[in-house]
Design an enzyme around this catalytic site. Sequence first.
Site, short mmCIF file in Angstrom:
data_model
loop_
_atom_site.label_atom_id
_atom_site.label_comp_id
_atom_site.label_asym_id
_atom_site.label_seq_id
_atom_site.Cartn_x
_atom_site.Cartn_y
_atom_site.Cartn_z
N HIS A 257 0.85 -1.18 0.00
CA HIS A 257 0.00 0.00 0.00
C HIS A 257 0.88 1.23 0.00
O HIS A 257 1.93 1.25 0.64
CB HIS A 257 -0.89 0.00 1.26
CG HIS A 257 -2.09 0.87 1.09
ND1 HIS A 257 -2.05 2.21 1.31
CD2 HIS A 257 -3.33 0.57 0.67
CE1 HIS A 257 -3.25 2.71 1.05
NE2 HIS A 257 -4.04 1.75 0.67
N ASP A 313 -8.02 -5.20 -0.29
CA ASP A 313 -8.47 -5.99 -1.43
C ASP A 313 -8.21 -7.47 -1.25
O ASP A 313 -8.86 -8.30 -1.87
CB ASP A 313 -7.74 -5.53 -2.70
CG ASP A 313 -8.18 -4.15 -3.08
OD1 ASP A 313 -9.40 -3.94 -3.17
OD2 ASP A 313 -7.32 -3.27 -3.26
N1 COA Z 1 4.05 -7.72 -4.24
C1 COA Z 1 5.40 -7.82 -4.22
N2 COA Z 1 6.23 -6.78 -3.98
C2 COA Z 1 5.65 -5.59 -3.76
C3 COA Z 1 4.27 -5.43 -3.76
C4 COA Z 1 3.46 -6.55 -4.01
N3 COA Z 1 2.13 -6.46 -4.05
N4 COA Z 1 3.97 -4.13 -3.52
C5 COA Z 1 5.13 -3.49 -3.38
N5 COA Z 1 6.16 -4.39 -3.52
C6 COA Z 1 7.58 -4.07 -3.45
C7 COA Z 1 8.02 -3.38 -4.73
O1 COA Z 1 8.46 -4.33 -5.68
C8 COA Z 1 9.10 -2.48 -4.25
O2 COA Z 1 10.27 -3.25 -4.09
P1 COA Z 1 11.71 -2.61 -4.42
O3 COA Z 1 11.87 -1.47 -3.44
O4 COA Z 1 12.68 -3.75 -4.20
O5 COA Z 1 11.65 -2.14 -5.84
C9 COA Z 1 8.66 -2.06 -2.85
O6 COA Z 1 7.78 -3.11 -2.42
C10 COA Z 1 7.90 -0.73 -2.81
O7 COA Z 1 6.94 -0.74 -3.84
P2 COA Z 1 6.41 0.56 -4.60
O8 COA Z 1 5.98 0.18 -5.98
O9 COA Z 1 7.37 1.69 -4.46
O10 COA Z 1 5.14 0.93 -3.75
P3 COA Z 1 4.00 1.93 -4.21
O11 COA Z 1 3.66 2.72 -3.02
O12 COA Z 1 4.30 2.65 -5.45
O13 COA Z 1 2.85 0.90 -4.60
C11 COA Z 1 0.97 -0.40 -4.67
C12 COA Z 1 1.76 0.63 -3.88
C13 COA Z 1 -0.38 -0.60 -3.99
C14 COA Z 1 0.71 0.09 -6.11
C15 COA Z 1 1.77 -1.71 -4.72
O14 COA Z 1 1.98 -2.19 -3.41
C16 COA Z 1 1.10 -2.80 -5.56
O15 COA Z 1 1.31 -2.84 -6.78
N6 COA Z 1 0.29 -3.69 -4.93
C17 COA Z 1 -0.47 -4.67 -5.64
C18 COA Z 1 -1.77 -4.08 -6.14
C19 COA Z 1 -2.77 -3.82 -5.06
O16 COA Z 1 -3.01 -4.68 -4.22
N7 COA Z 1 -3.38 -2.64 -5.11
C20 COA Z 1 -4.44 -2.28 -4.19
C21 COA Z 1 -4.00 -1.23 -3.23
S1 COA Z 1 -5.25 -0.95 -2.00
#
Ligand code: COA
Length: 377
Positions: A257, A313
């Site tokens: 998140h 979710d």
């Molecule tokens: N599965 C595996 N690794 C994950 C992850 C996931 N669902 N979410 C984040 N990470 C990892 C990333 O790969 C990243 O690793 P790194 O630092 O080695 O590159 C790190 O955690 C930080 O991720 P980041 O993309 O910077 O976080 P964000 O704040 O931009 O993204 C989300 C937040 C929600 C977009 C992201 O967690 C995600 O894609 N989750 C899955 C989709 C989801 O469930 N969305 C609903 C949100 S309520």
Amino acid sequence: MSSQGLEGVVAAKTSLSKVIGDEGRLIYAGYEIGDLAENVSFEEVCYLLWNGELPNATELEGIGRELGEARRLHPGVLEVLRLLPTDIHPMAALRTGLSAAGNFDPEAEDDSLEANRRKAVRITGQICSISTAYERLRHGADPVEADPERGLAEDVLRMLTGSAPGELEAHIMDVALILHADHGLNASTFSARVTVATLADMYSAIVSAIGTLKGPLHGGANQRVMRMLMDIGDAAAAGDWIRGALERKERIMGFGHRVYKALDPRAPILKALARELGRERGESRWIDISEAANAVMRDEMDARGKKIYANVDFYSAAVYYTLGVPVDQFTNVFAISRASGWTANVLEQLADNRLIRPKAEYVGPLGKRVAPLGERA
Ligand code: COA
């Protein structure tokens, strides 16, 4: 200096909801989410978000009736829905349907506070009926008419599946709606605010929000979680499945998140509901797989030193599926709930409006000259 994804940028003031990411807390207008989930209905949460206070008994009766009436669809909207292909995503149908509903609302362009408050109720009701009507139409069935006497959660399940849900099912749906109602300046709420800040009408703002919620990194994640659970197939297979996906550097839907760096407080509430529903229905497979997947993710993320936990979710997938909601309607259920927060944010934005217009850092070339058409590569 640019901030990719606007992370950490404060772009609005709100009295609607507060997410305390590192403590895993969510507050709506002063009330902790757990307190609300345990003690009020979704209609009460709608009233709270639109008015800043919980309703008394008379006000609750009033808002329940208004939301019930708001679920009746204009025949023109039904006609538009009937014209849509039957194989499009239900969120695309909702986007078109709500846009159409705006054209049949005589107050659509009236931007007085009173008209906007009425539209907040109408839009929330219409989102329920458009999503459920499309579900029926795409399967060649007639839409089930709204029953304003029923609670919103119960009526949504009835309109969606064609039969009235039991008490537990209606209660669980109601709690799920409460948990998704508002969540700070999330992507779709931000969209709604950006649109209405230009003084476009409320329907335009909510259509923007629907388009934003559709994406898999936002509201679309719950549907992908269910596909993942189906693909895993069995709790015993969760370990290999998750580890394999992580090795391939894939994101596991339903985890992580932007704001929570502790457990999303909505996740354990949904997890308990999914367990209860599974027991009652004699179908615990999906919550079993969810819990197994969560345990593996916890270990894997701990080992990598990452604070990635299950989000709202993750468990809503098992809940919705066991309630009989079709997988590609999961995001629409999210929209039904978030409509309350979107519209409340629109009202709040308009109360103290300023055009939202950030800057982009230009990283392209400078100093180029236009070559005649015939000389270009
Ligand atoms: N599965 C595996 N690794 C994950 C992850 C996931 N669902 N979410 C984040 N990470 C990892 C990333 O790969 C990243 O690793 P790194 O630092 O080695 O590159 C790190 O955690 C930080 O991720 P980041 O993309 O910077 O976080 P964000 O704040 O931009 O993204 C989300 C937040 C929600 C977009 C992201 O967690 C995600 O894609 N989750 C899955 C989709 C989801 O469930 N969305 C609903 C949100 S309520």
